[in-house]
Design a protein around this motif. Sequence first.
Motif, mmCIF file in Angstrom:
data_model
loop_
_atom_site.group_PDB
_atom_site.id
_atom_site.type_symbol
_atom_site.label_atom_id
_atom_site.label_comp_id
_atom_site.label_asym_id
_atom_site.label_seq_id
_atom_site.Cartn_x
_atom_site.Cartn_y
_atom_site.Cartn_z
ATOM 1 N N VAL A 59 -0.355 -7.808 24.322
ATOM 2 C CA VAL A 59 -0.556 -8.809 23.271
ATOM 3 C C VAL A 59 -1.309 -8.161 22.115
ATOM 4 O O VAL A 59 -2.430 -7.679 22.287
ATOM 5 C CB VAL A 59 -1.336 -10.031 23.787
ATOM 6 N N GLY A 60 -0.693 -8.160 20.926
ATOM 7 C CA GLY A 60 -1.320 -7.615 19.727
ATOM 8 C C GLY A 60 -1.689 -8.717 18.758
ATOM 9 O O GLY A 60 -0.941 -9.690 18.594
ATOM 10 N N ASN A 61 -2.827 -8.583 18.087
ATOM 11 C CA ASN A 61 -3.344 -9.630 17.204
ATOM 12 C C ASN A 61 -3.588 -9.074 15.809
ATOM 13 O O ASN A 61 -4.545 -8.337 15.590
ATOM 14 C CB ASN A 61 -4.632 -10.209 17.783
ATOM 15 N N LEU A 62 -2.736 -9.437 14.852
ATOM 16 C CA LEU A 62 -2.967 -9.101 13.449
ATOM 17 C C LEU A 62 -3.159 -10.368 12.624
ATOM 18 O O LEU A 62 -2.784 -10.432 11.460
ATOM 19 C CB LEU A 62 -1.807 -8.253 12.904
ATOM 20 N N THR A 63 -3.739 -11.408 13.251
ATOM 21 C CA THR A 63 -4.115 -12.615 12.517
ATOM 22 C C THR A 63 -5.550 -12.470 12.024
ATOM 23 O O THR A 63 -6.158 -11.406 12.152
ATOM 24 C CB THR A 63 -3.984 -13.872 13.396
ATOM 25 N N MET A 64 -6.113 -13.580 11.502
ATOM 26 C CA MET A 64 -7.474 -13.544 10.961
ATOM 27 C C MET A 64 -8.496 -14.161 11.910
ATOM 28 O O MET A 64 -9.627 -14.437 11.516
ATOM 29 C CB MET A 64 -7.501 -14.292 9.623
ATOM 30 N N THR A 65 -8.113 -14.395 13.183
ATOM 31 C CA THR A 65 -9.047 -14.956 14.146
ATOM 32 C C THR A 65 -8.698 -14.437 15.531
ATOM 33 O O THR A 65 -7.609 -13.913 15.756
ATOM 34 C CB THR A 65 -8.998 -16.494 14.131
ATOM 35 N N ASN A 66 -9.643 -14.579 16.463
ATOM 36 C CA ASN A 66 -9.395 -14.133 17.834
ATOM 37 C C ASN A 66 -8.538 -15.160 18.577
ATOM 38 O O ASN A 66 -8.427 -16.325 18.168
ATOM 39 C CB ASN A 66 -10.711 -13.934 18.574
ATOM 40 N N HIS A 67 -7.917 -14.728 19.679
ATOM 41 C CA HIS A 67 -7.054 -15.612 20.464
ATOM 42 C C HIS A 67 -7.332 -15.394 21.951
ATOM 43 O O HIS A 67 -6.995 -14.330 22.491
ATOM 44 C CB HIS A 67 -5.578 -15.334 20.169
ATOM 45 N N PRO A 68 -7.940 -16.369 22.630
ATOM 46 C CA PRO A 68 -8.117 -16.279 24.082
ATOM 47 C C PRO A 68 -6.814 -16.655 24.790
ATOM 48 O O PRO A 68 -6.506 -17.840 24.953
ATOM 49 C CB PRO A 68 -9.241 -17.284 24.363
ATOM 50 N N ILE A 69 -6.048 -15.665 25.202
ATOM 51 C CA ILE A 69 -4.758 -15.899 25.845
ATOM 52 C C ILE A 69 -4.990 -16.203 27.324
ATOM 53 O O ILE A 69 -5.589 -15.407 28.046
ATOM 54 C CB ILE A 69 -3.834 -14.690 25.673
ATOM 55 N N HIS A 70 -4.510 -17.368 27.748
ATOM 56 C CA HIS A 70 -4.723 -17.857 29.113
ATOM 57 C C HIS A 70 -3.383 -17.989 29.816
ATOM 58 O O HIS A 70 -2.420 -18.507 29.248
ATOM 59 C CB HIS A 70 -5.429 -19.218 29.068
ATOM 60 N N MET A 71 -3.315 -17.525 31.071
ATOM 61 C CA MET A 71 -2.090 -17.631 31.860
ATOM 62 C C MET A 71 -2.358 -18.452 33.106
ATOM 63 O O MET A 71 -3.320 -18.200 33.834
ATOM 64 C CB MET A 71 -1.576 -16.243 32.238
ATOM 65 N N HIS A 72 -1.528 -19.448 33.335
ATOM 66 C CA HIS A 72 -1.691 -20.325 34.489
ATOM 67 C C HIS A 72 -1.123 -19.662 35.750
ATOM 68 O O HIS A 72 -0.200 -18.845 35.682
ATOM 69 C CB HIS A 72 -0.940 -21.646 34.266
ATOM 70 N N GLY A 73 -1.676 -20.021 36.892
ATOM 71 C CA GLY A 73 -1.108 -19.627 38.179
ATOM 72 C C GLY A 73 -1.466 -18.241 38.664
ATOM 73 O O GLY A 73 -1.111 -17.881 39.788
ATOM 74 N N TYR A 74 -2.151 -17.456 37.841
ATOM 75 C CA TYR A 74 -2.417 -16.064 38.191
ATOM 76 C C TYR A 74 -3.789 -15.631 37.691
ATOM 77 O O TYR A 74 -4.334 -16.190 36.739
ATOM 78 C CB TYR A 74 -1.367 -15.130 37.558
#
Length: 228
Positions: free
Chosen positions: A144-159
């Motif tokens: 996952v790469g982030n070139l936006t202007m804010t952070n992103h907490p990426i959450h995955m269900h089930g794992y």
Amino acid sequence: RVRIYVTNRLPEHTTVHWHGLILPSGMDGVGGLSHPGIPPGKTFVYEFDLTKSGTFMYHPHGDEMVQMAMGMMGMFVVHPKDPDFMRVDRDFLIMLNAFDIDPGTYIPRIMTMTDFNLWTWNSRIFPDIDPLVVNQGDKVRVRVGNLTMTNHPIHMHGYDFKVTCTDGGWVPESAQWPEVSIDIPVGAMRAYEFVADHLGDWAIHCHKSHHTMNAMGHDVPTLIGTSS
């Protein structure tokens, strides 16, 4: 060794910065520092050695607020020479981007600094985002790469999963750490891995609720608790 021809078909100067790659200063793609900006209609040739494997990004370093706000960015994956190093069965890549688009329009407000209202994965929004389909027992990597202007907490269900790579390089096995959500800082990449041993359909999303909702207008009045 790679050689990349970049032809500028924009009405203004541009460059390409190879984010996270180790290369000569003249190939780093910062307009006015590494080399002059590429004029409209002209071609510049980038050439450098890939000195390490991993997941990197590229984007302009010329009129960034306009050119990056229009989506000029991508991922640059360098595979290890040893095919057995960090081998996985399925390898997915997600580029996060953000736009400020008024309802009913198609052109983003390119000078927005913080007030974005449309959040995309690989330039798409739900339900048009492709699912990550795997077989039971597959070893899976998600980059996952982030070139936006804010952070992103990426959450995955089930794992739960282990963080195995940043855009600085691979994380040694002894230093990998477990997560169910991984925060992707601004201008950074995080890769994580897991074994797909739980059957089912599982959600994956940014845990900022307004990013999950998406397409929220800025000027919508507050109607909760009002009388007609």
